[in-house]
Structures are given as structure tokens and as C-alpha cells.
Design an enzyme around this catalytic site. Structure first.
Site, PDB file in Angstrom:
ATOM      1  N   ASP A  23      -7.707-148.803  15.174  1.00 28.97           N
ATOM      2  CA  ASP A  23      -7.437-149.282  13.816  1.00 28.97           C
ATOM      3  C   ASP A  23      -5.943-149.205  13.528  1.00 28.97           C
ATOM      4  OD1 ASP A  23      -8.159-149.961  10.975  1.00 28.97           O
ATOM      5  OD2 ASP A  23      -7.134-148.049  10.651  1.00 28.97           O
ATOM      6  N   TYR A  65       1.746-150.558   9.221  1.00 27.03           N
ATOM      7  CA  TYR A  65       2.050-149.348  10.011  1.00 27.03           C
ATOM      8  C   TYR A  65       3.248-149.563  10.944  1.00 27.03           C
ATOM      9  CZ  TYR A  65      -2.726-147.868   8.687  1.00 27.03           C
ATOM     10  OH  TYR A  65      -3.871-147.541   8.008  1.00 27.03           O
ATOM     11  N   LYS A  99      -4.892-154.900   9.485  1.00 20.75           N
ATOM     12  CA  LYS A  99      -4.945-155.117   8.035  1.00 20.75           C
ATOM     13  C   LYS A  99      -3.755-155.939   7.563  1.00 20.75           C
ATOM     14  CE  LYS A  99      -6.568-150.326   7.791  1.00 20.75           C
ATOM     15  NZ  LYS A  99      -5.801-149.677   8.849  1.00 20.75           N
TER      16      LYS A  99
END
Ligand SMILES: NC(=O)c1ccc[n+]([C@@H]2O[C@H](COP(=O)([O-])OP(=O)(O)OC[C@H]3O[C@@H](n4cnc5c(N)ncnc54)[C@H](OP(=O)(O)O)[C@@H]3O)[C@@H](O)[C@H]2O)c1
Length: 293
Positions: free
Chosen positions: A45, A50, A75
Site C-alpha cells: 500500500d 508518500y 492513492k
């Protein structure tokens, strides 16, 4: 070693346990991902926000595990919300990851103050799904009101809502709404990492109830927390950069907590969120450009 697999609401199979890489520095990410894959993880994930999607891709490539055996989740950050911007966000993430298709692509946050943009971003995810560029779509940090509105105004029911869940913050009402609609609860900070960042006063890792249950099973507190999630049907994405912990967090399938142990952990819920209040996320205070690939 294996973990159980969850069938998402569109029949796609996803390993229940994956490696999280939030706050994993880019220079540590590739090794952590490769180590996880070496010990048996098949799910990672990450997120555009990030800043380590490229290194996740490098780690998968370096591992020698075939691309199609690894479930990749990423995401879209709020700065890329809007129909065309979110379509382009997929291109950026896929290029950084070095893949043609992302297994699960989710909206990182609702933007309650710009729900129009949030809906347009989700409609772009629906298009990516229809085009086969992603295998499943979902959301993260959507609260009851956000999810209710999304379900009313869009077509595809999200496969997952990735939310903060650990023994000290369990969001039972939201989890019930997920169950009603066939949305999988995926727990972020599944170990309660968020309760220990910055030397917080009360960390799940030191909890006496968890410590007692762990010693009864000859397991660690982290392993007991993961078993609690998995036995209750949630997906988990524990983060570590340390090889021993990466292995420890994966070695949880043989733990069978009793109903009274599960109930004792349920009773630890404080109702106090560790992360930011999702309704407080705005473009003004959390917007940041996501670089091109
Ligand atoms: N959607 C969202 O808004 C959102 C928000 C937060 C997180 N997430 C996702 O959820 C993942 C996990 O959340 P998280 O990273 O906040 O928290 P977490 O996985 O609950 O905890 C991670 C923390 O615990 C430590 N740790 C890991 N395994 C351990 C073990 N067996 N024993 C003792 N300490 C251990 C890690 O340190 P070391 O690395 O030093 O081992 C790190 O400090 C993230 O990586 C990310 O993928 C999503």
C-alpha cells in the site's frame, strides 16, 4: 507462508495483509518492499503523497516476484482531484510504479469543502475501472456523511474504505455502514502506530490487555493486533522498515483469538482519533503538487 485472501465486492481477490509504506523514506522503500516480498507478502500500500511510488516499483522489480503476483494499491492526493486531473494522476502513479495497471486505486481523502471535486475524482476512478487501467477502486478516510453522499451520487460502490482502525480507535458505526454496502474496511495504522508517533502518552504497543493476550499465545502485541483485525474480516497494511518486524507482522495466520479475547480488545476503543480530523482536510492547508513521473 501465506495469508488469507479477501474477495472484494467486484470479485477481485486481494491479500488481506499488505506492507504499508507511509513515512518510509524513499531510500529505504525498495529494500523494505523487496524484503516483504521475500518473506511472502503479496500486497503493498503506497500513495502519490508518500513520495515513494517509484521505489515501491523498484522493490517489486528487484524482488524477482512476477508483477501479476503482487497486489499494488495506491492513492490519489487531493491536489489532483477533478476528472481530468485524476485521470492524469493515474498516469503519474502508474509510470512511477512502472506498471500498466494498478490493482486498487483509491481517493486518499474526502474534501468535504469541495465535494464536487471529490465526486469528479471518483468518477475518473470509475472511468479508469471501465477502461481496465485499475482492477478495483475505493476511498480512504471517508466518514459516514462522505460515504453516504458518494453512494448517492456515483455508480460504483467503493471496494474499500481505508480508515484509521486500531484497538484505541475502532469507528464501529462506520464499519457497520461498510458492512451494509459490501465495502471492505481496510485498517490504516493497524498496530496503532499513530498512537506512538511523537512520543504520545499512551501507545497500543504497551497496552496491558494486549500484552497479556500476547503472552497467552506466545506472540507479540503487534501480532495479536493483526490477528484481531484479520479475524474480524479487515484488511491490514502494517508498516515497518525493519526486516525482523516485517517478518513478525506477516507471521500471524496461526493465531486464533478467543471470543473473549476479541471482546477484550474491542473494549479498548477510546473513540479518540489519532490522525487528523478528515473534515479538516482542505486544499488550502494540505494541498501540495504531486510531481510528474
Ligand atoms: N490513508 C491514510 O490516510 C493513511 C494514514 C496513515 C497510514 N496509512 C497506511 O497505513 C500503513 C500503516 O500505518 P502506520 O504506518 O501509520 O502505522 P502502523 O503500521 O500501525 O505502525 C507503524 C509503526 O510501528 C512500528 N512497528 C511496525 N511493526 C512493529 C512491530 N512488530 N513491533 C513494534 N513496532 C512496530 C513501525 O516502526 P519501524 O518502521 O521502525 O519498524 C512504525 O513506527 C501506512 O504505512 C500507510 O500505508 C494510510
Amino acid at each position: 507462508m501465506t495469508t488469507n485472501t479477501i474477495t472484494l465486492n467486484n470479485t477481485v481477490h486481494m491479500p488481506a495483509l499488505g506492507l504499508g509504506v507511509f513515512q518510509t523514506a524513499p531510500q529505504e522503500t525498495s529494500a523494505a518492499v523487496a524484503e516483504a516480498l521475500r518473506v511472502g507478502y503479496r500486497h503493498v500500500d503506497t500513495a502519490a503523497a508518500y513520495g515513494n511510488e517509484r521505489q515501491v516499483g523498484d522493490g517489486i522489480a528487484a524482488s524477482g516476484v512476477a508483477r501479476e503476483e503482487v497486489f499494488i494499491e495506491s492513492k490519489v492526493w487531493i491536489s489532483d482531484y477533478g476528472y481530468d486531473s485524476t485521470l492524469h494522476a493515474f498516469d503519474k502513479s502508474a509510470a512511477k510504479l512502472g506498471v500498466e495497471q494498478i490493482d486498487l486505486f483509491i481517493l486518499h481523502q474526502p474534501l468535504p469543502s469541495r465535494f464536487d471535486l471529490t465526486l469528479d475524482a471518483y468518477r475518473a476512478l470509475e472511468q479508469l475501472l471501465a477502461d481496465g487501467k485499475v482492477r478495483a477502486i475505493g476511498v480512504s478516510n471517508f466518514m459516514v456523511d462522505d460515504l453516504t453522499r458518494l453512494l448517492e451520487e456515483t455508480t460504483v460502490v467503493p471496494a474499500v474504505n481505508q480508515i484509521e482502525v486500531h484497538p484505541y480507535f475502532q469507528q464501529p458505526e462506520l464499519q457497520r455502514l461498510h458492512a451494509q454496502h459490501g465495502i471492505l474496511t481496510q485498517a490504516w495504522s493497524p498496530l496503532g502506530g499513530i498512537t506512538s508517533y511523537g512520543g504520545a502518552a499512551r501507545s497500543t504497543f504497551d497496552d496491558p490487555t494486549l500484552t497479556e493476550i500476547a503472552s497467552a499465545h506466545g506472540k507479540t502485541v503487534a501480532q495479536v493486533m493483526l490477528a484481531w483485525h484479520l479475524q474480524q474480516g479487515r484488511s491490514v497494511i502494517p508498516k515497518s522498515v525493519k526486516a525482523a518486524r516485517i517478518a513478525e507482522n506477516f507471521d500471524v495466520v496461526d493465531i486464533e483469538l478467543t471470543p473473549s479475547q476479541l471482546a477484550a480488545i474491542d473494549a479498548l476503543d477510546t473513540g479518540v482519533r489519532g490522525g487528523p480530523e478528515p473534515s479538516g482536510i482542505t486544499l488550502e492547508n494540505y494541498g501540495m503538487p504531486i510531481p510528474e513521473a
